[in-house]
Design an enzyme around this catalytic site. Structure first.
Site, PDB file in Angstrom:
ATOM      1  CG  HIS A  56      -1.980 -23.172  22.204  1.00 21.20           C
ATOM      2  ND1 HIS A  56      -0.603 -23.112  22.155  1.00 21.20           N
ATOM      3  CD2 HIS A  56      -2.285 -23.971  23.269  1.00 21.20           C
ATOM      4  CE1 HIS A  56      -0.098 -23.842  23.132  1.00 21.20           C
ATOM      5  NE2 HIS A  56      -1.098 -24.373  23.835  1.00 21.20           N
ATOM      6  CG  HIS A  58      -3.709 -24.562  26.482  1.00 22.81           C
ATOM      7  ND1 HIS A  58      -3.165 -25.719  25.972  1.00 22.81           N
ATOM      8  CD2 HIS A  58      -5.059 -24.752  26.476  1.00 22.81           C
ATOM      9  CE1 HIS A  58      -4.139 -26.578  25.672  1.00 22.81           C
ATOM     10  NE2 HIS A  58      -5.294 -26.005  25.958  1.00 22.81           N
ATOM     11  CG  ASP A  60       1.287 -23.491  29.164  1.00 23.00           C
ATOM     12  OD1 ASP A  60       0.105 -23.578  28.764  1.00 23.00           O
ATOM     13  OD2 ASP A  60       2.193 -24.264  28.771  1.00 23.00           O
ATOM     14  CG  HIS A  61       1.185 -21.720  25.236  1.00 18.70           C
ATOM     15  ND1 HIS A  61       2.305 -22.007  24.502  1.00 18.70           N
ATOM     16  CD2 HIS A  61       0.961 -22.808  26.017  1.00 18.70           C
ATOM     17  CE1 HIS A  61       2.742 -23.232  24.814  1.00 18.70           C
ATOM     18  NE2 HIS A  61       1.937 -23.728  25.739  1.00 18.70           N
ATOM     19  CG  HIS A 114      -2.105 -28.708  22.185  1.00 16.19           C
ATOM     20  ND1 HIS A 114      -1.960 -29.632  23.187  1.00 16.19           N
ATOM     21  CD2 HIS A 114      -1.911 -27.496  22.767  1.00 16.19           C
ATOM     22  CE1 HIS A 114      -1.690 -29.004  24.328  1.00 16.19           C
ATOM     23  NE2 HIS A 114      -1.662 -27.711  24.105  1.00 16.19           N
ATOM     24  CG  ASP A 133       1.985 -26.640  23.977  1.00 12.17           C
ATOM     25  OD1 ASP A 133       3.175 -26.291  24.035  1.00 12.17           O
ATOM     26  OD2 ASP A 133       1.178 -26.497  24.924  1.00 12.17           O
ATOM     27  CG  HIS A 171       5.834 -27.414  27.151  1.00 13.19           C
ATOM     28  ND1 HIS A 171       5.584 -26.984  28.430  1.00 13.19           N
ATOM     29  CD2 HIS A 171       4.789 -27.005  26.399  1.00 13.19           C
ATOM     30  CE1 HIS A 171       4.419 -26.347  28.460  1.00 13.19           C
ATOM     31  NE2 HIS A 171       3.911 -26.341  27.234  1.00 13.19           N
TER      32      HIS A 171
HETATM   33 FE    FE Z   1       1.936 -25.515  26.738  1.00 17.83          FE
HETATM   34 ZN    ZN Z   2      -0.945 -26.028  25.333  1.00 16.29          ZN
END
Ligand code: FE
Ligand code: ZN
Length: 255
Positions: A56, A58, A60-61, A114, A133, A171
């Protein structure tokens, strides 16, 4: 086809995953949380990055996509449903698309909730799923862009995978998730035992990821919306699964 999986912590609580197809040596990173950490892991293994598989959009991805593409010239595969937000995307994929990594293949499943276009990668021959996530150990992703109904359907796809399937969550949220899970499923003995085991692992500095489908079916409150004990504990006996899931998620957001 057999794959090697190298897992390493990065950022504050993310996991990085490198996957290497043994037959041809193709190497993918699942998401790009931290390009420096990913490059260090590649160095350590002596592997050359050929693919990025994004779950996805985001940061941090997908935030490290362009830095890694510039260094390695790797091919970026990502969710069709949010392709405009995936830097450097080369191939857009969705439900039932097959992704090749050397001689290995993964099947893509759409798991909106998400984010609206979130996808996961199921390496069925290797019994491994990279779930981003969508699901966490005893938890699930926050519903930023999707509805409870969508997320319940997404989680149900994971619940239906073979029970021994390993789930590589993005995570390390497990300890906090366990505390919440106990608050809505207090009489679940499997959950109590697991929460203790997780405390031991974390005290020893060990990861609790991967988990697997069988363990999650027994202990993850977000897969247990049809369980009479959990329903009773939140005063929703006999309610439909989506409503119970939605209430459980609402409580987690306020926990
Ligand atoms: Fe994440
Ligand atoms: Zn995320």
């Amino acid at each position: 086809m057999p794959i090697d999986i190298h897992q390493f912590p990065c950022l504050s609580d993310n996991y990085g995953f490198l996957i290497r197809d043994r037959a041809e040596g193709a190497v993918a990173t699942i998401d790009t949380p931290d390009p420096d950490a990913i490059n260090a892991a590649l160095d350590e293994k002596g592997w050359r990055l050929t693919h990025i598989l994004n779950t996805h959009w985001h940061a941090d991805h997908a935030g490290g996509n362009l830095a890694l593409k510039e260094k390695w010239g790797c091919r970026i595969i990502g969710p069709a449903g949010e392709a405009a937000k995936i830097p450097g995307i080369d191939r857009r994929v969705g439900e039932d698309d097959v992704v090749e990594l050397g001689a290995t293949t993964a099947t893509v499943r759409d798991t909106p909730g998400h984010t609206s276009g979130h996808i996961i990668y199921h390496f069925a021959d290797d019994g491994a799923a990279f779930v981003g996530d969508t699901i966490f150990a005893m938890g699930c992703g926050r519903l930023f862009e999707g509805t409870p109904d969508q997320m319940w359907t997404s989680l149900s796809k994971i619940a239906a995978m073979p029970p021994e399937t390993k789930l590589y969550c993005a995570h390390e949220y497990t300890q906090a998730n366990a505390a919440f899970a106990l608050s809505v499923d207090p009489h679940n003995e499997d959950l109590r035992r697991r929460a203790e085991e997780v405390d031991r692992l974390r005290a020893a500095g060990e990861p609790t990821v991967p988990t697997n489908v069988a363990i999650e079916l027994k202990t993850n409150p977000f897969l247990r919306a049809e369980d009479s004990g959990l329903q009773a504990a939140i005063d929703m006996s006999g309610a439909d699964a989506v409503s119970v899931f939605a209430e459980t998620r609402r409580r987690k957001d306020q926990f």
